[in-house]
Design a protein around this motif. Structure first.
Motif, PDB file in Angstrom:
ATOM      1  N   ASP A 282       0.819  -1.222   0.000  1.00 21.40           N
ATOM      2  CA  ASP A 282       0.000   0.000   0.000  1.00 21.40           C
ATOM      3  C   ASP A 282       0.849   1.267   0.000  1.00 21.40           C
ATOM      4  OD1 ASP A 282      -2.926  -0.583   0.052  1.00 21.40           O
ATOM      5  OD2 ASP A 282      -2.318  -1.881   1.704  1.00 21.40           O
ATOM      6  N   TRP A 283       1.966   1.219   0.712  1.00 18.17           N
ATOM      7  CA  TRP A 283       2.785   2.442   0.824  1.00 18.17           C
ATOM      8  C   TRP A 283       3.367   2.879  -0.520  1.00 18.17           C
ATOM      9  CZ3 TRP A 283       0.622   3.643   4.911  1.00 18.17           C
ATOM     10  CH2 TRP A 283       0.583   2.861   6.061  1.00 18.17           C
ATOM     11  N   SER A 284       3.504   1.937  -1.436  1.00 15.03           N
ATOM     12  CA  SER A 284       4.066   2.342  -2.732  1.00 15.03           C
ATOM     13  C   SER A 284       3.031   2.342  -3.853  1.00 15.03           C
ATOM     14  CB  SER A 284       5.268   1.465  -3.102  1.00 15.03           C
ATOM     15  OG  SER A 284       5.012   0.135  -2.830  1.00 15.03           O
ATOM     16  N   THR A 285       1.761   2.236  -3.506  1.00 21.30           N
ATOM     17  CA  THR A 285       0.739   2.167  -4.555  1.00 21.30           C
ATOM     18  C   THR A 285       0.153   3.543  -4.865  1.00 21.30           C
ATOM     19  OG1 THR A 285       0.160  -0.076  -3.906  1.00 21.30           O
ATOM     20  CG2 THR A 285      -1.464   1.135  -5.212  1.00 21.30           C
ATOM     21  N   GLU A 286       0.105   3.853  -6.174  1.00 21.89           N
ATOM     22  CA  GLU A 286      -0.623   5.029  -6.635  1.00 21.89           C
ATOM     23  C   GLU A 286      -2.037   4.542  -6.953  1.00 21.89           C
ATOM     24  OE1 GLU A 286       0.571   6.598 -10.441  1.00 21.89           O
ATOM     25  OE2 GLU A 286      -0.203   8.589 -10.015  1.00 21.89           O
ATOM     26  N   TYR A 287      -2.962   4.706  -6.010  1.00 23.21           N
ATOM     27  CA  TYR A 287      -4.294   4.114  -6.184  1.00 23.21           C
ATOM     28  C   TYR A 287      -5.035   4.740  -7.358  1.00 23.21           C
ATOM     29  CZ  TYR A 287      -3.588   2.495  -1.342  1.00 23.21           C
ATOM     30  OH  TYR A 287      -3.108   1.932  -0.196  1.00 23.21           O
ATOM     31  N   LEU A 288      -4.935   6.040  -7.506  1.00 24.25           N
ATOM     32  CA  LEU A 288      -5.728   6.774  -8.502  1.00 24.25           C
ATOM     33  C   LEU A 288      -7.208   6.462  -8.312  1.00 24.25           C
ATOM     34  CD1 LEU A 288      -3.441   6.205 -11.630  1.00 24.25           C
ATOM     35  CD2 LEU A 288      -3.622   8.287 -10.257  1.00 24.25           C
ATOM     36  N   ASP A 289      -7.612   6.341  -7.055  1.00 20.68           N
ATOM     37  CA  ASP A 289      -8.964   5.896  -6.731  1.00 20.68           C
ATOM     38  C   ASP A 289      -9.307   6.404  -5.321  1.00 20.68           C
ATOM     39  OD1 ASP A 289     -11.344   4.602  -6.941  1.00 20.68           O
ATOM     40  OD2 ASP A 289     -10.476   2.602  -7.242  1.00 20.68           O
ATOM     41  N   LEU A 290     -10.558   6.196  -4.918  1.00 21.94           N
ATOM     42  CA  LEU A 290     -10.978   6.673  -3.591  1.00 21.94           C
ATOM     43  C   LEU A 290     -10.492   5.711  -2.500  1.00 21.94           C
ATOM     44  CD1 LEU A 290     -14.566   8.089  -4.296  1.00 21.94           C
ATOM     45  CD2 LEU A 290     -12.467   9.365  -3.797  1.00 21.94           C
ATOM     46  N   ILE A 291      -9.189   5.570  -2.406  1.00 23.39           N
ATOM     47  CA  ILE A 291      -8.561   4.743  -1.371  1.00 23.39           C
ATOM     48  C   ILE A 291      -7.441   5.597  -0.769  1.00 23.39           C
ATOM     49  CG2 ILE A 291      -7.320   2.596  -0.862  1.00 23.39           C
ATOM     50  CD1 ILE A 291      -8.460   1.489  -3.528  1.00 23.39           C
ATOM     51  N   LEU A 292      -7.287   5.566   0.536  1.00 20.21           N
ATOM     52  CA  LEU A 292      -6.239   6.342   1.179  1.00 20.21           C
ATOM     53  C   LEU A 292      -5.481   5.468   2.181  1.00 20.21           C
ATOM     54  CD1 LEU A 292      -4.867   9.117   1.685  1.00 20.21           C
ATOM     55  CD2 LEU A 292      -6.562   9.496   3.491  1.00 20.21           C
ATOM     56  N   ALA A 293      -4.164   5.462   2.061  1.00 17.48           N
ATOM     57  CA  ALA A 293      -3.336   4.780   3.060  1.00 17.48           C
ATOM     58  C   ALA A 293      -2.992   5.792   4.154  1.00 17.48           C
ATOM     59  CB  ALA A 293      -2.072   4.239   2.410  1.00 17.48           C
ATOM     60  N   ILE A 294      -3.057   5.371   5.419  1.00 17.30           N
ATOM     61  CA  ILE A 294      -2.747   6.282   6.531  1.00 17.30           C
ATOM     62  C   ILE A 294      -1.737   5.631   7.464  1.00 17.30           C
ATOM     63  CG2 ILE A 294      -3.648   7.608   8.484  1.00 17.30           C
ATOM     64  CD1 ILE A 294      -6.331   7.746   7.184  1.00 17.30           C
ATOM     65  N   LYS A 295      -0.713   6.400   7.810  1.00 12.63           N
ATOM     66  CA  LYS A 295       0.288   5.908   8.752  1.00 12.63           C
ATOM     67  C   LYS A 295       0.518   6.952   9.853  1.00 12.63           C
ATOM     68  CE  LYS A 295       4.846   3.912   9.084  1.00 12.63           C
ATOM     69  NZ  LYS A 295       6.179   3.772   8.517  1.00 12.63           N
ATOM     70  N   VAL A 296       0.557   6.484  11.076  1.00 14.62           N
ATOM     71  CA  VAL A 296       0.889   7.369  12.197  1.00 14.62           C
ATOM     72  C   VAL A 296       2.403   7.332  12.388  1.00 14.62           C
ATOM     73  CG1 VAL A 296       0.622   7.757  14.677  1.00 14.62           C
ATOM     74  CG2 VAL A 296      -1.345   7.027  13.295  1.00 14.62           C
ATOM     75  N   VAL A 297       3.025   8.516  12.466  1.00 16.91           N
ATOM     76  CA  VAL A 297       4.486   8.562  12.612  1.00 16.91           C
ATOM     77  C   VAL A 297       4.861   9.232  13.930  1.00 16.91           C
ATOM     78  CG1 VAL A 297       4.969   8.572  10.126  1.00 16.91           C
ATOM     79  CG2 VAL A 297       4.649  10.746  11.335  1.00 16.91           C
ATOM     80  N   ASP A 298       6.014   8.854  14.465  1.00 20.47           N
ATOM     81  CA  ASP A 298       6.453   9.388  15.762  1.00 20.47           C
ATOM     82  C   ASP A 298       7.054  10.785  15.657  1.00 20.47           C
ATOM     83  OD1 ASP A 298       5.655   7.088  16.939  1.00 20.47           O
ATOM     84  OD2 ASP A 298       7.669   6.251  17.241  1.00 20.47           O
ATOM     85  N   THR A 299       7.687  11.068  14.518  1.00 20.69           N
ATOM     86  CA  THR A 299       8.423  12.326  14.365  1.00 20.69           C
ATOM     87  C   THR A 299       8.352  12.796  12.913  1.00 20.69           C
ATOM     88  OG1 THR A 299      10.414  11.115  13.767  1.00 20.69           O
ATOM     89  CG2 THR A 299      10.167  11.706  16.106  1.00 20.69           C
ATOM     90  N   ILE A 300       8.732  14.053  12.690  1.00 19.53           N
ATOM     91  CA  ILE A 300       8.825  14.541  11.315  1.00 19.53           C
ATOM     92  C   ILE A 300       9.914  13.766  10.565  1.00 19.53           C
ATOM     93  CG2 ILE A 300      10.364  16.452  11.968  1.00 19.53           C
ATOM     94  CD1 ILE A 300       9.210  18.036   9.611  1.00 19.53           C
ATOM     95  N   ASP A 301      10.943  13.332  11.278  1.00 14.36           N
ATOM     96  CA  ASP A 301      11.993  12.544  10.620  1.00 14.36           C
ATOM     97  C   ASP A 301      11.435  11.256  10.037  1.00 14.36           C
ATOM     98  OD1 ASP A 301      14.743  13.916  11.405  1.00 14.36           O
ATOM     99  OD2 ASP A 301      13.353  14.051  13.089  1.00 14.36           O
ATOM    100  N   GLU A 302      10.536  10.632  10.786  1.00  7.89           N
ATOM    101  CA  GLU A 302       9.946   9.390  10.278  1.00  7.89           C
ATOM    102  C   GLU A 302       9.107   9.694   9.035  1.00  7.89           C
ATOM    103  OE1 GLU A 302       7.700   7.122  13.182  1.00  7.89           O
ATOM    104  OE2 GLU A 302       7.085   5.680  11.634  1.00  7.89           O
ATOM    105  N   ALA A 303       8.416  10.829   9.049  1.00  2.80           N
ATOM    106  CA  ALA A 303       7.631  11.222   7.868  1.00  2.80           C
ATOM    107  C   ALA A 303       8.550  11.457   6.667  1.00  2.80           C
ATOM    108  CB  ALA A 303       6.822  12.485   8.163  1.00  2.80           C
TER     109      ALA A 303
END
Lengths: 417, 417
Positions: free
Chosen positions: B309-330
């Motif tokens: 999911d993290w590398s998929t360009e859905y081009l559709d009404l799908i959204l991947a969500i990840k919670v990150v600890d820091t801006i560095d992780e983002a």
């Protein structure tokens, strides 16, 4: 050593280095360039010893005298490599320049900012000085570099690359900023050419064979450098004395380089008076003339030019000469045989000067000056990584700016479409 | 019909046309654009008839509804194609602009002037409107164009290309300015990819498959467009209401385009409060959520996101969500999975906003705005030929200027080196 793994390992290091290099301050980069220069001088004996091995091997392999001369390093040449690095330190840092910035009707502020290209691959031949020049220019523009020199120079390149890479790291540049591919067979170069995702841009430096091989085989974007079949057209209204100076300069000052003139076109109305004077001067400079029939009628010593002569980049003291009836014939000849490098008109006619500027499609188009000025230093860029003969990205002498790209930065305040 | 000969014949025509197009006045180009627009309206019945053949063939071949919709032309769409041409006429002509000019110590005056790229090849898929848009933009920038559309649209493209090409010629553009390749099998595209010396630049427009095939196979320089796995990072200090507006806009306003957001990164300190509100809104818009474990703990309806999911360009009404600890992780996540297209941070923290701008390597980097703005019109370029995701030559939305190159013109007075 597996060539593919070797290249990919270096590329991974380089990619990691780029993330830090891209945001490093100018002072650190300049400090590193000075440190690299100092290290070259301090380790001169190491470099000379490595180079003598290459020279020995080269002699045994029967390299030509010209190739051996390119390969040779001596104290003066090492000093000059070090001086080159100090000059790069002196140049303005292109990174971070805001090329333009504007505000949209919805209040978005959009800026275009200069950033490094990323990982630059350089594939080159026998000159070990390219190792230093290319590394210096690439890191000043915030890029990591992967250098792949010719097998003839492997000992020199290995020594030089280690010295400058260690010095750069010690001065604060990230590890992996400067990388040398230690495998000099074709396989390593081929891996570089297909290393999409690892190498952002490839710049081949060397002869036509090398450049064509890279252009044909690479899937990584390439900046093509080099081939120059340059013309000078002497218009009817040209100042003859001036024309002779310029022609002699463009042909003989350094005949082996890409911006030297290879073919001279002369308007028929000036040929009778001009060519004998020119022929005499060319003779005295040891230039062989290959002319069309009209040229041969005027300069008796001229050999017959064949069709092949019009498209040959001699890189030697040979000049092809053709008498043309009109400026149109000159423009047509340049269109047909030129390599879009450097072309010049010598004229005192305003309309013809403007037609030549507008209609000739080349990296550099001159009125009343020698083609030899197509050069980074002569243009005032300070140093150059090569002369691009392609139209994409960079055209003509490439300085630091041409080793960068841009990104858009957008300052919003909650805007949506 | 031999594919190779067909392409080369068109390319020779195009090369000849370019010599005239490069120096033609702006008025003539604009007149041609208006004439092309008028011709599309006047010949609407011819276009609709050709298009109905394509639609019929498409239905028989079982094309998807989405593809059939892209293929369809109706009165409104043809009017909009014509309007697009008129808008291009309204844009400033980039050709002839003196980008800069300076004087050297030896009195040489060196100028960098904007000139056309030359012959541009466009390889595209099912949308017949690309035929008109691309032709209009290319000729306004003084280039000849060779169009190779998809087989599904061959009848529409043939009709449209003939109409605009005839109109352009009648209005004073050189013959061969606009060319359509009438062979739609792979062979013709392959010939274009290797047509060095005939085609100066190739721009593929379409899905990832097409673009990758061109990048991998072309020896002609390519401008890569398209793939966008775009992220928005919601920093701890973001304004939550604003963030919801931007996220909904970036995901749902037009999910099938490359600048739509695909993955959302949320700082852990804001996740507990923010994600439930956002989840509700996304639910109401019909967006499927695929989240990391932390996301799933907060939004119960979220599916488990996989590595893919993290590398998929859905081009559709799908959204991947990840919670990150820091801006560095983002930043690390974006470095690892991003495609260097468009990335945004939503924040009220100055330091984090600047870090994001500086450290993210992408064509467009946003603070507090939707990624959907990465677009030629939204940037104020008037029209675009595509969005470059490469670093060489052009990066981000490409307008008329990106369809040009430069040459150096040098005014001398007899200078030699």
């Amino acid at each position: 050593m597996d060539a593919k793994q070797h290249v990919i390992d270096k590329a991974i290091l380089a990619k990691e280095a780029v993330r830090k290099l891209a945001i490093i301050d100018t002072n650190t980069k300049n400090k590193a360039l000075y440190a690299m220069a100092d290290a070259l001088i301090e380790n001169m004996d190491v470099i000379l010893e490595a180079n003598s091995k290459d020279m020995q091997n080269g002699k045994e392999k029967g390299l030509t005298k010209a190739l051996l001369d390119r390969l040779l390093l001596d104290e003066k040449r090492i000093n000059s490599m070090a001086e080159g690095l100090r000059e790069i330190a002196f140049l303005d840092d292109p990174i971070g320049e805001v090329v333009k910035m504007w505000k949209r009707p919805n209040n978005l502020k959009i800026g275009q900012v200069r950033v490094p290209l990323g990982v630059i691959g350089i594939i080159y031949e026998a000159r070990p000085n390219v190792t230093v020049d290319a590394a210096g220019l690439c890191i000043k523009a915030g890029n990591a570099v992967i250098l792949r020199g010719g097998s003839e120079a492997i000992n020199s390149n290995t020594a030089v690359a280690k010295i400058i890479s260690d010095a750069a790291e010690k001065a604060g540049l990230p590890k992996g900023s400067i990388n040398l591919i230690e495998i000099t067979d074709r396989e390593a170069a081929n891996v570089m050419m297909k290393a999409n995702g690892y190498i952002d841009v490839l710049i081949p430096r060397g002869g036509a064979g090398l450049i064509n091989a890279v252009v044909k085989n690479a899937t990584v974007p390439v900046i093509e450098t080099g081939v120059g079949n340059c013309h000078i057209y002497v218009d009817e209204s040209a100042d003859m004395d001036n024309a002779i100076d310029i022609i002699i300069n463009a042909k003989t000052q350094r005949p082996a380089v890409c911006n030297a003139m290879e073919t001279l076109l002369v308007h028929k109305n000036i040929a009778e008076e001009f060519l004998p004077k020119l022929g005499e001067k060319l003779d005295s400079m040891g230039v062989e003339i290959r002319g069309c029939s009209a040229t041969q009628n005027i300069i008796k010593s001229a050999k017959q030019a064949t069709e092949e002569d019009w498209s040959t980049e001699y890189l030697d003291l040979i000049l092809a000469i053709k008498v043309v009836d009109t400026i149109d014939e000159a423009l047509e000849h340049i269109y047909k045989y030129g390599t879009k490098h450097s072309e010049a008109i010598l004229t005192n006619n305003y309309e013809n000067s403007q037609r030549f500027l507008n209609e000739v499609d080349a990296a550099a188009v001159y009125i009343n000056a020698s083609t030899r000025f197509t050069d980074g230093s002569e243009f005032g860029f300070g140093a150059e990584i090569g002369i691009s003969t392609q139209k994409l990205h960079a055209r003509g002498p490439m300085g630091l700016k041409e080793l960068t790209t841009t990104k858009y930065i957008i300052y919003g305040e909650g805007q949506t479409r």
